[in-house]
Design a protein around this motif. Sequence first.
Motif, short mmCIF file in Angstrom:
data_model
loop_
_atom_site.label_atom_id
_atom_site.label_comp_id
_atom_site.label_asym_id
_atom_site.label_seq_id
_atom_site.Cartn_x
_atom_site.Cartn_y
_atom_site.Cartn_z
N HIS A 1 82.56 21.33 64.76
CA HIS A 1 83.58 21.15 63.72
C HIS A 1 83.76 19.66 63.39
CE1 HIS A 1 87.34 22.23 61.58
NE2 HIS A 1 87.70 21.01 61.93
N CYS B 1 92.28 23.60 60.66
CA CYS B 1 91.58 22.44 60.11
C CYS B 1 92.44 21.85 58.99
CB CYS B 1 90.22 22.86 59.56
SG CYS B 1 89.33 21.46 58.85
N GLY B 2 92.68 20.54 59.07
CA GLY B 2 93.52 19.90 58.07
C GLY B 2 92.73 18.93 57.20
N MET C 1 84.89 23.59 55.23
CA MET C 1 83.90 24.31 56.02
C MET C 1 84.07 25.81 55.80
SD MET C 1 84.25 22.36 59.61
CE MET C 1 85.00 20.75 59.49
N HIS D 1 82.73 18.20 59.46
CA HIS D 1 83.40 17.23 58.58
C HIS D 1 82.44 16.21 57.96
CE1 HIS D 1 87.48 18.58 58.57
NE2 HIS D 1 87.55 18.62 59.88
ZN LIG Z 1 88.94 19.96 60.69
#
Ligand SMILES: [Zn+2]
Lengths: 480, 450
Positions: free
Chosen positions: A250, A452-453, A359, A255
Amino acid sequence: MRDLANVALDTAQQKGASYADIRFVTDRSRNVSVKNGKVESLSNNESQGFGVRVIVNGAWGFSSSSLVTRAEIERVTAEAVQIARASASVFRQPVQLGDPISIQDRYVTPADIDVFSVSLDDQIKILLEADLEMRRVEGIRIANGMISTLKTSKIFASTEGSYIEQELSESGAGIEVYAVNEDGVQKRSYPNAFGGGWETGGFEYVHKLDLPGHARRISEEAIQLLTAPVCPTGVTNLILSSNQVALQVHESCGHPVELDRVMGMEASFAGTSFLTTEKKGNFRYGSDLVNVYADATVPRGLGTFGYDDEGVPAQRTPLILNGIFQDYITDRETAATLGQQSNGTSRADGWNRIPMIRMTNINLEPGNAGSLEDIIAATDEGIFMDTNKSWSIDDKRLNFQFGLEAAWEIKNGKRGQLYRNPAYTGMTPVFWGSCDLIGSRDHWTVWGVPNCGKGEPMQGMHVGHGAAPARFHNIKIFGA
Amino acid sequence: MSEILGRDKVIQLLQDGLSAATADQTEITFGGARKSLTRFANNYIHQNVNESNTSIRVRSVFGRKIGSASTNRLDASAIKETIKMAEQLARLQVEDPDFVSLPGPDANTGELSYPEPDQATYFSDPQLRADGAGAICRKAVANGLIAAGAFETTGVEEAVVNSLGLASYYQGTSSHLNTVVMGDAGSGWGERLSRKVGEIDYEAVAEEAVGKALRSQSPIALDPGEYEVILEEYAVAEMLNYMSYLGFGALSIQEDRSFMELGKQIMSPLVTIYDDGNSPEGIVSPFDAEGVHRRKVTLIDKGVANAVVYDSYTANREIGKHNTGHSSGAQGDVGAIPLNMFIGAGDKTKEEMIKSIKRGLWVTRFHYVNPLVPEKAVLTGMTRDGTFLIENGEITRPVKNFRFTQSAVEALNEVVALSSDRRLLPSFAFGNLVPAIHCRRFTFNSATEF
Ligand SMILES: [Zn+2]
C-alpha cells in the motif's frame, strides 16, 4: 433519477460547460462494537446527496448538496459552473479527458448473504462470544471487537451519454486486545489491526473470519509480549506476515504509482512520488519475484467494483512485472496527458467529493514459497514480524518505517524468542529489490484497507491488497 | 442547502423531533456545513469544490442501554425514522454499567456566547479563493518555482438538544490556506488559519513559502542522530495534535495508556498547555458533541501534568471529576479530547533562538507522523519543506530530510526557549495556537534522498 440527472447535465451545458457529470450516492452503514463485555456502540448511519462536476473554459468546478430536489440540482449546477469560471482565472491549459466514454450498465456486488439481512442481535452475539474468550486470559486490560456492514448505491450520468447504476456492499470485522504493565502497553489483533479485515460481498466474510476462534490466541500473545524482550537492533532476513506485506505494498507501491501524485497534483498534502515518468517501462522497482497488478476485478477485493466514478470499467493493469516498473494507476485527465486511456481508478468518497486516483486492489502476485511456516523453515537466521502497529513514509514514498505488534526470532528454520515493539525501516526500491521469497497462491489473501486517506478535503477510501507472507534480506530492524 | 437556518428554526426542528421520542433519554444533534475548497498545483487551479451538507444524529437511552442513528435528510419523516432506528438499536443493547446519564442543562453554566459568524467566510466567493491561489502561483512563477496548495472556507451551524432540557446552538466559520512551493531540489511551506477569510494574508504566505523554497535548494546530506533543534510552529502543532488523543483525554488515563502522570513534572517548566474552546484567539467552538459548554482546562502547568479533559461518560466514572465539555462524539478509544489547545508563549524571537545554537537543525514541519509507542507518545515521521543546518548561531545550509523517532513528551521536556510570537494552526477539528520551540535534543534515526 434519469430526469434529475438530465436537469444537471442540461443546466451545465446551457451555462457553458463543455463536459458535465452528476453522481447520486447513498451510503448506508451499520456498526456494532463491543468493549470489555459491553456493547460500546450500535449505530445506523445514512448519507445521501449528489455532486455535479463540470468543465467550463477548460477548467474544473464541482459542487454538491445533501438535498436532492430539482431546484437544488439547478442551484448546485450553477454554482459548479461559477466555481469552474473562478478556476479558469488561474489557468494553465484546458483539461483533456481523452476519448469520450458512453456506457449504460448496472453492477451489483455478488454476495451470498446480504449484509443487511443479518440481525444486529446475531452480530452482537458473535462479538460478545469473542469478547468473553479474549477476557478469559488473565491480565487483559481492554478487549475490543467490531463488525461493520456497508452498502453504497450510486448513479453516474455524463454529458457523453453514460448512465451507470451500481450497488456495492461490503463488510469488515476484527478483534483486538491490550495488556498493560509498567513497561508499557502491548496489543494484538485479528485478522488485522486498524479496523480488522474487510471484503466486498456479503456477511459470509464475517462468518468465515471466525472471530471467537482466534480470541484466545491473541490474548495469550499480548500477555506474553508484556514480558518479552524489546526487539534487537540489527540487519537481518525479515519475514513479514501477509497483512503487513499488504500494508508495505500500500505505502511503497500503491501510493507511488498514482499518476496524480507523480504529476504534482497532491504535492501540498500527501506529497509527490519518486516514480517520475521517465522510469516507466525501465525502472527496477524490485527483484525478479516482484509482480504487482492493479486489479479492480478480483472477487471480494475491497477495491473491487463495476465502474469507477468517471464511468470507466474496472480493469486489471500490470504495474510491476518481474521487478520492472510498467505503468501507473490513472484517471481520464492524467492518462490523457501521457496519451493513454484511463485504467479506471478514479473514485470519490461519497456524493460530496470529487473522484480522484485511488488504489483499487494493488496486488503483489503470489510466488512459490508455500506457506508462512515453509518460509520460516527455509530461513537459517532472521526475524518474523506480524501485524502492523505504526506506519510512516516520506512524501516521495522512499524512506519508510513500520512498527509491528509482535516478532519472533528465526533460527535454523524455527520460531524462537518472542520480541516486543519490533520495527523495521528502509528505502522503497532497495527493500523490494531484496525480496527473495513470496508465499504461494494458497496462502495469498486480498486484505481490505478501509482507511486510506488522500486529497483536500480529505477523502477516505476502501482499497485492497492481495499479499502472501514474504521474505526480504538485509533489512534494518530495531526495537522501539 | 445554502442558507443558514438560524437558532430558532434549528432548535424548533430538534424539539419537534424530541416530542416524537419514546426513550427514557434522547439527544438530537444537528450539523449544517458549507465547505468550499480551492486547490492548486503546478501553478494553476486543478480542483475547486463546494459542499452543502446537513446531518442529524440521534442517541436514544433506555435505562443504561444506548443506540444511535444518523441521517443527512432533514425532513420531519426522516428525523422520526432516525429516532425510531436509534430506539430500536437501544433496545437491542446490553446494559452499560458505567453509563449514568446524558448531560443535563446544569452542565452548562452561563449563557453560551460566540462571535458573530463572518459572512464573507460562510458564503465564500470562489473568486476570492482563486485570487489567493493566483497570488501564490504568480509569486512562484516569478521565482522559477512551482506552487501547490489549498484555500478553504468553512461555515458551520451546530446544535444539540436533549430530553433533559439542554439546548445549545452556535454558528462558526474558519478559513485555512496552505502552500508548498517547490524547486528542483527543495521546497518551502506556508500556512495560515483564521476565523475570517479576510484575515488570511495570502501574500505573506506566498512570501514565506517562496523564500523558504529558494533557501532550500541543493540540500546536503547529514548523518542522522541527536540534534539540538528549533521546531517551527507547524512542527509543534503537529506534535501537539498527536498528544491530544494519545494522552490528554480522561479515557486514556482510565485505560492506563496515557503519558500523563498527573502531578508529576513531565515537561520543561517553560511549557504550559491549556485547552480553551471559547478563546477568541482560537477557532471558537463553545460546546462539545453533547452540547456541553467547553471549560478551560490547563493540561500542563509549567511542565507539570495537571489535568485531562472529560466528557459525561468518563466524568461519571470517576468520583469527584467534572465534565469539562470535551466530548468528541467518537466511540471507541478516542473519547474526550482537547481540540482548541494553546501553548503559552515564550519570550524569544526566532532570530534569538537561532543565535543561541552552535550546531543544530531548523525544522519547518513534519510529514506523515504516526505514534510508534503510543503510551509514551513516541512518534515517528519525516521532516519536510524546509530543513536547515544551524552553525554558530546562523542558518548555513539546507539539509536533506530526516526521519525522527522521538517521544513528544521528552521533546517538550528538553525545551529551553519558546517564541513570543504564536501561530494559529489546525487541530484535528478546530485550531491550536502554538509558538516555535527550541529543544536541546531531538532524535533523527534515518534520512531520505531529498
Ligand atoms: Zn493510503
